[in-house]
Design a protein around this motif. Structure first.
Motif, mmCIF file in Angstrom:
data_model
loop_
_atom_site.group_PDB
_atom_site.id
_atom_site.type_symbol
_atom_site.label_atom_id
_atom_site.label_comp_id
_atom_site.label_asym_id
_atom_site.label_seq_id
_atom_site.Cartn_x
_atom_site.Cartn_y
_atom_site.Cartn_z
ATOM 1 N N GLN A 208 22.651 14.395 2.064
ATOM 2 C CA GLN A 208 23.771 14.912 2.210
ATOM 3 C C GLN A 208 24.050 15.967 2.952
ATOM 4 O O GLN A 208 25.103 15.908 3.723
ATOM 5 N N LEU A 209 23.307 16.733 3.226
ATOM 6 C CA LEU A 209 23.490 17.888 4.194
ATOM 7 C C LEU A 209 23.401 17.381 5.489
ATOM 8 O O LEU A 209 24.271 17.777 6.377
ATOM 9 N N GLN A 210 22.698 16.304 5.706
ATOM 10 C CA GLN A 210 22.584 15.817 7.227
ATOM 11 C C GLN A 210 23.572 15.094 7.433
ATOM 12 O O GLN A 210 24.307 14.982 8.556
ATOM 13 N N LEU A 211 24.051 14.164 6.496
ATOM 14 C CA LEU A 211 25.492 13.508 6.635
ATOM 15 C C LEU A 211 26.644 14.333 7.009
ATOM 16 O O LEU A 211 27.345 14.291 7.913
ATOM 17 N N GLN B 139 29.827 17.073 13.407
ATOM 18 C CA GLN B 139 29.795 16.809 14.930
ATOM 19 C C GLN B 139 30.620 15.514 15.404
ATOM 20 O O GLN B 139 31.197 15.638 16.500
ATOM 21 N N LEU B 140 30.658 14.601 14.439
ATOM 22 C CA LEU B 140 31.505 13.531 14.829
ATOM 23 C C LEU B 140 32.897 13.940 14.802
ATOM 24 O O LEU B 140 33.814 13.650 15.891
ATOM 25 N N GLN C 15 37.608 14.833 18.448
ATOM 26 C CA GLN C 15 38.630 15.869 19.231
ATOM 27 C C GLN C 15 38.474 15.783 20.555
ATOM 28 O O GLN C 15 39.569 15.578 21.245
ATOM 29 N N ARG C 16 37.304 16.067 20.941
ATOM 30 C CA ARG C 16 37.094 15.977 22.457
ATOM 31 C C ARG C 16 37.339 14.549 23.167
ATOM 32 O O ARG C 16 38.080 14.604 24.336
ATOM 33 N N ASN C 17 37.046 13.550 22.562
ATOM 34 C CA ASN C 17 37.502 12.191 23.098
ATOM 35 C C ASN C 17 39.133 12.104 23.193
ATOM 36 O O ASN C 17 39.613 11.585 24.194
#
Length: 89
Positions: free
Chosen positions: A33-36, A42-43, A48-50
């Motif tokens: 869950q922490l990794q998710l 990050q996604l 936002q960058r995209n």
């Protein structure tokens, strides 16, 4: 009867061990869950960058103003009828 009770106790113990320490345990689920959560953050940043890059591309395709702005900023270009002043602090 005692054998059946002993078998059930051993079976419940094994299931409890797997629940707390084996594959798919509570600790491992919390770790996933922490990794998710980190991957979702990050996604969101990359989305936002995209969006910003997509807006810039659309702006560059539409008009010359964006191209001129980019040339002025990146290459330091000026027009023929303009005078360039460099201020040194």
């Amino acid at each position: 009867m005692k054998i059946l009770i002993a078998f059930l106790v051993v079976l419940i113990s094994l299931l409890q061990y797997r629940l707390w320490y084996g594959d798919g345990s509570f600790k491992q689920t919390e770790k996933y869950q922490l990794q998710l959560d980190q991957l979702q953050q990050q996604l969101a940043l990359k989305q936002q960058r995209n969006k910003a890059l997509e807006a810039e591309v659309l702006d560059l395709r539409k008009g010359k103003e964006a191209i001129e702005e980019t040339a002025r900023h990146d290459l330091g270009l000026i027009r023929q009828d303009e005078t360039f002043f460099q201020v040194i602090e």
